[in-house]
Design an enzyme around this catalytic site. Sequence first.
Site, short mmCIF file in Angstrom:
data_model
loop_
_atom_site.label_atom_id
_atom_site.label_comp_id
_atom_site.label_asym_id
_atom_site.label_seq_id
_atom_site.Cartn_x
_atom_site.Cartn_y
_atom_site.Cartn_z
N ASN A 7 10.41 29.72 55.19
CA ASN A 7 9.66 30.70 55.97
C ASN A 7 10.57 31.11 57.12
O ASN A 7 10.74 30.38 58.08
CB ASN A 7 8.36 30.05 56.49
CG ASN A 7 7.49 31.04 57.24
OD1 ASN A 7 7.91 32.18 57.49
ND2 ASN A 7 6.30 30.62 57.59
N ARG A 91 8.50 32.84 51.81
CA ARG A 91 7.37 33.59 52.34
C ARG A 91 7.90 34.96 52.81
O ARG A 91 8.84 35.02 53.60
CB ARG A 91 6.77 32.85 53.54
CG ARG A 91 5.63 33.63 54.09
CD ARG A 91 5.10 33.11 55.39
NE ARG A 91 4.06 34.02 55.83
CZ ARG A 91 3.81 34.32 57.09
NH1 ARG A 91 4.53 33.80 58.04
NH2 ARG A 91 2.86 35.15 57.39
N HIS A 180 -2.06 36.59 55.98
CA HIS A 180 -2.44 35.19 55.68
C HIS A 180 -2.85 35.09 54.21
O HIS A 180 -3.64 34.21 53.84
CB HIS A 180 -3.64 34.72 56.54
CG HIS A 180 -3.39 34.66 58.01
ND1 HIS A 180 -4.32 35.07 58.92
CD2 HIS A 180 -2.32 34.22 58.71
CE1 HIS A 180 -3.83 34.89 60.15
NE2 HIS A 180 -2.62 34.38 60.05
N HIS A 208 -9.82 31.84 58.17
CA HIS A 208 -8.53 31.27 58.58
C HIS A 208 -8.44 31.47 60.09
O HIS A 208 -8.12 32.55 60.58
CB HIS A 208 -7.39 32.00 57.85
CG HIS A 208 -6.02 31.55 58.26
ND1 HIS A 208 -5.17 30.85 57.43
CD2 HIS A 208 -5.34 31.68 59.43
CE1 HIS A 208 -4.05 30.58 58.06
NE2 HIS A 208 -4.12 31.07 59.28
N LEU A 209 -8.79 30.42 60.83
CA LEU A 209 -8.88 30.52 62.29
C LEU A 209 -7.74 29.72 62.92
O LEU A 209 -7.87 28.52 63.13
CB LEU A 209 -10.24 30.01 62.78
CG LEU A 209 -11.49 30.59 62.08
CD1 LEU A 209 -12.76 29.98 62.66
CD2 LEU A 209 -11.52 32.12 62.20
N ASN A 211 -3.93 30.55 65.47
CA ASN A 211 -3.59 31.40 66.60
C ASN A 211 -3.74 32.86 66.17
O ASN A 211 -4.30 33.68 66.89
CB ASN A 211 -2.16 31.08 67.04
CG ASN A 211 -1.98 31.43 68.48
OD1 ASN A 211 -2.90 31.95 69.13
ND2 ASN A 211 -0.81 31.17 69.00
N GLY A 212 -3.26 33.19 64.97
CA GLY A 212 -3.67 34.42 64.31
C GLY A 212 -4.91 34.07 63.50
O GLY A 212 -5.04 32.94 63.03
N ARG A 241 -4.15 38.44 70.09
CA ARG A 241 -4.40 39.78 69.53
C ARG A 241 -5.86 40.16 69.69
O ARG A 241 -6.75 39.32 69.53
CB ARG A 241 -4.05 39.82 68.04
CG ARG A 241 -2.58 39.65 67.73
CD ARG A 241 -2.31 39.97 66.26
NE ARG A 241 -1.03 39.44 65.86
CZ ARG A 241 -0.88 38.51 64.91
NH1 ARG A 241 -1.92 38.03 64.26
NH2 ARG A 241 0.32 38.08 64.60
N ARG A 286 -7.66 25.15 72.96
CA ARG A 286 -7.98 23.87 73.63
C ARG A 286 -8.07 24.07 75.14
O ARG A 286 -8.95 23.53 75.80
CB ARG A 286 -6.92 22.81 73.30
CG ARG A 286 -7.05 22.32 71.89
CD ARG A 286 -5.83 21.59 71.44
NE ARG A 286 -4.70 22.51 71.27
CZ ARG A 286 -3.62 22.26 70.56
NH1 ARG A 286 -3.49 21.09 69.96
NH2 ARG A 286 -2.64 23.14 70.45
N GLU A 385 0.13 26.56 53.01
CA GLU A 385 0.83 27.75 52.52
C GLU A 385 2.11 27.38 51.78
O GLU A 385 2.47 28.02 50.80
CB GLU A 385 1.11 28.69 53.69
CG GLU A 385 -0.19 29.28 54.24
CD GLU A 385 -0.03 30.03 55.54
OE1 GLU A 385 0.31 31.21 55.50
OE2 GLU A 385 -0.27 29.43 56.60
P1 AMP Z 1 -2.33 27.63 63.77
O1 AMP Z 1 -1.94 29.03 64.11
O2 AMP Z 1 -3.09 27.50 62.49
O3 AMP Z 1 -1.20 26.64 63.91
O4 AMP Z 1 -3.39 27.20 64.91
C1 AMP Z 1 -3.00 27.05 66.24
C2 AMP Z 1 -4.24 27.09 67.12
O5 AMP Z 1 -5.11 26.02 66.78
C3 AMP Z 1 -3.90 26.94 68.59
O6 AMP Z 1 -4.26 28.11 69.28
C4 AMP Z 1 -4.76 25.81 69.05
O7 AMP Z 1 -5.46 26.20 70.19
C5 AMP Z 1 -5.78 25.62 67.96
N1 AMP Z 1 -6.19 24.21 67.91
C6 AMP Z 1 -5.50 23.15 67.46
N2 AMP Z 1 -6.21 22.02 67.62
C7 AMP Z 1 -7.39 22.36 68.19
C8 AMP Z 1 -8.56 21.66 68.61
N3 AMP Z 1 -8.66 20.34 68.50
N4 AMP Z 1 -9.56 22.37 69.17
C9 AMP Z 1 -9.47 23.69 69.30
N5 AMP Z 1 -8.41 24.42 68.91
C10 AMP Z 1 -7.37 23.78 68.38
#
Ligand code: AMP
Length: 399
Positions: A7, A91, A180, A208-209, A211-212, A241, A286, A385
């Site tokens: 990636n 990717r 995604h 899919h929650l 950062n994006g 975003r 967080r 992924e």
């Molecule tokens: P990703 O893009 O899938 O790596 O997700 C990253 C996001 O997941 C970051 O913005 C973190 O804030 C969120 N995240 C990770 N662990 C937690 C948690 N325990 N509670 C809330 N958000 C989390």
Amino acid sequence: MKVLVLNCGSSSLKYQLIDMENESVIAKGLCERIGIDGSKLTHKPTGKANYEVEAPMPTHTEAIQMVMDALVDLEHGVIKSTKEISAIGHRVLHGGSKFTESIVVDQSVKDAIRECFDLGPLHNPANLMGIEACEKAMPGTPNVAVFDTTFGMSMPEKAYLYAIPYEYYEKYSIRRYGFHGTSHMFVSGEVIKFLNLDPQKGKVIVCHLGNGASISASIGGKCVDTSMGLTPLEGLIMGTRSGDVDPAVLQYIMNKDHIDINEMLTILNKKSGILGLSGGISSDFRDVEAEREKGNHRADVAMQAYIYRVTKYIGAYTAAMNGVDAIAFTAGVGENDKKTRKAICENLSYLGVKIDDKANDVRGEARVISAPDSKVKVVLYPTNEELAIARETVRLTTK
Ligand code: AMP
């Protein structure tokens, strides 16, 4: 069969070497600051100590070579020779409307990835550099391009066309592509198996929650709608975003603040979302939740708006499919944040959704989190992924 998954970003390269006999990760790692001073490789061989090398990586070619050297290193390596790598899966962000499937790379595929540079200006050039670097480092080893956009290619016209003059679709291929895609494809497919749903007719909504963030509706694992659009800016509220915004807002702000469209898009991509709504607290959920717990009103409203937007999309996608069998949560927030999952599900009682608090007290593990009498099953399903890319690579190179 061992597959290397890459990636590539503009200044970074993430990799995983996966043994497809048992789908286990043999080694993974990251090259950072490619083309910038202070380049570094962090190599994590499974079962051995991590290994870091700081050395100049002017381009992705040197970075790939360092990855190869680490993989075969006598002390830190995991294979004897790069000949053990049967194929490389890449990717690739944007495949435009040309690719409805992953594909083995040849010159015409590289040309098509190049043609999509203006649709994916940050990622596609880096993805192509990664492919060309692998061709140099391992001549003869097949490279497979797995596009983030192909999952969305099964959407019907009514879902992918924007209600703007049709000539823009004809001239410039302006449409909803969705992103995604590898994650949505993986999770929707796995959830059908996990819950024993009808492989042709199972209706799944994947949230899919991360950062994006994006959400998809699929029937039998085939996407019928998804929230990201021509670019990843549309849809849900994300870390930085905005997601959906009235386009006239852009004109209004640009006129008031005398900024151009590039600055405006930077604001929508980098300064909006949870970061913007919370009044600048953070893009990390967080931090925003910690402030919310201290009674910070902006943090509270930001999280409420985030949950509200996801809830609205779930309602819309349930209507789009005339029903839903399962709702899946995945990625950073979806896999780790039980409060947000619960808050979203509590808004879905009209669908007969009932969350089981005990089952929902879980992180990063595939599990049904709805109560046994919930009319719609709700699951946490960790995305993977890299494994999805590796599976596509095996499928296309072992025919
Ligand atoms: P990703 O893009 O899938 O790596 O997700 C990253 C996001 O997941 C970051 O913005 C973190 O804030 C969120 N995240 C990770 N662990 C937690 C948690 N325990 N509670 C809330 N958000 C989390």
